[in-house]
Scaffold this active site. Structure first.
Site, short mmCIF file in Angstrom:
data_model
loop_
_atom_site.label_atom_id
_atom_site.label_comp_id
_atom_site.label_asym_id
_atom_site.label_seq_id
_atom_site.Cartn_x
_atom_site.Cartn_y
_atom_site.Cartn_z
N CYS B 104 54.21 -62.22 -6.27
CA CYS B 104 55.53 -61.60 -6.06
C CYS B 104 56.22 -61.65 -7.39
CB CYS B 104 56.35 -62.32 -5.00
SG CYS B 104 58.00 -61.60 -4.83
N CYS B 107 60.38 -62.34 -6.87
CA CYS B 107 60.87 -63.70 -6.61
C CYS B 107 59.72 -64.54 -6.09
CB CYS B 107 62.07 -63.70 -5.66
SG CYS B 107 61.89 -62.67 -4.20
N SER B 108 59.58 -64.66 -4.79
CA SER B 108 58.54 -65.54 -4.25
C SER B 108 58.18 -65.14 -2.84
CB SER B 108 59.03 -66.98 -4.28
OG SER B 108 60.25 -67.05 -3.58
N CYS B 109 58.20 -63.85 -2.54
CA CYS B 109 57.82 -63.40 -1.21
C CYS B 109 56.37 -63.84 -0.96
CB CYS B 109 57.93 -61.88 -1.10
SG CYS B 109 59.62 -61.30 -1.34
#
Lengths: 98, 208
Positions: B104, B107-109
């Site tokens: 991702c 961000c941090s999906c």
């Protein structure tokens, strides 16, 4: 790039708490997950160098302020009240707000 | 021994989290018991074992594999792994000459319902920025060197779309039960930074 190491999702309890608050607020319909991802991304790409959950917490504070749920002032006043409460509480006793 | 007072100390960041809880509880936006339940669930019930179950089923059952290819969201939900964020899932299948890697960049999906919470490196800026530009270099850092002719496809997750990599089924596992197969599916193999474990690695563990 550091070598992959086994790790726990949360290094400290406050990280788990911040995570769960976000999931809970989303489940209550206070923001969409896309809004959350945008808020988190904005922090990560803000140029401020912080650990990941530092970004997470700032994103949550910013998003709920943007939603009118609370204000930055109310949050910082309450945070200071907690720090004051901790400072006057003898070690080993539960910290409470008066 | 330190010479601070014997009173408690609360870090700035802890105080900020406490303040959020206090304000949100007082205003009626959150139920603290529900927040605790979410932590409990993510720490104990949701993790890469869910994804390993999906992969092992896809390895064992051609009909399930076809469903997973067609509609991963529904196929994963059918095993009881339901996303709380409402995003769609897509399964991507490794095979001869084809490797998939998930990142991702924004961000941090991450596919929480099947993998739990993302590991620290998944959230790190070097991984997020390099995975797209230099996927082979990133994989080499993880000790994964693919054959020259293998194509690497990088999938960039979003809030709406998450990916699950289905690694190749290791050779020498013919006739294995779904449960035994699931034991070979490590978390990183479902992100694409590793392959599934070799059966021999598990035989050695058993002999130790």
């Amino acid at each position: 790039m550091t070598a992959p190491t086994p790790d726990q999702p949360f290094e400290q309890p406050w990280q788990a708490q911040a995570f769960a608050l976000t999931v809970h607020l989303h489940e209550q319909g206070h923001f969409t997950w896309t809004e959350w991802a945008e808020a988190l991304s904005a922090q990560i790409h803000s140029g401020t160098d912080r650990p990941y959950f530092g970004h997470w917490l700032s994103a949550l504070e910013a998003l709920i302020a943007a939603k009118g749920i609370t204000s930055a002032t109310q949050l910082s006043d309450t945070a200071q009240a907690w720090k004051d409460a901790a400072a006057r509480t003898p070690h080993g006793q539960p910290i409470t707000l008066d | 021994m330190h010479d601070h007072s014997d009173h408690s100390h609360m870090s700035d960041i802890e105080a900020r989290v406490r303040a959020l809880e206090t304000v949100l509880t007082e205003k009626g936006y959150i139920d603290p018991a529900a927040v605790d339940a979410i932590i409990q669930t993510y720490e104990t019930e949701i993790g890469p074992r869910n994804g390993a179950h999906v992969v092992a089923k896809a390895w064992s059952d051609p009909d399930y594999r076809a469903w997973l290819e067609e509609d991963a969201t529904a196929a994963i939900h059918s095993l009881g792994y339901v996303s709380r964020q409402g995003e769609h899932m897509q399964a991507v299948f490794n095979g001869p000459g084809q490797h998939h890697l998930v990142v991702c960049t924004l961000c941090s999906c991450y596919p929480w319902s099947v993998l739990g919470l993302p590991p620290v490196w998944y959230k790190s800026p070097p991984f997020r920025s390099r995975a797209v530009i230099d996927p082979r270099g990133v994989l080499a850092d993880f000790g994964l060197v693919l054959p020259e002719g293998t194509a690497v496809t990088v999938h960039d997750s979003t809030a709406e779309m998450r990916y699950l990599v289905v690694p190749e089924r290791p050779e020498g596992t013919e006739g294995w039960s779904e449960e035994a197969l699931a034991g070979l599916v490590n978390r990183d193999s479902m992100i694409g930074t590793a392959l599934a474990d070799e059966p021999a690695e598990h035989a050695q563990e058993g002999a130790r």
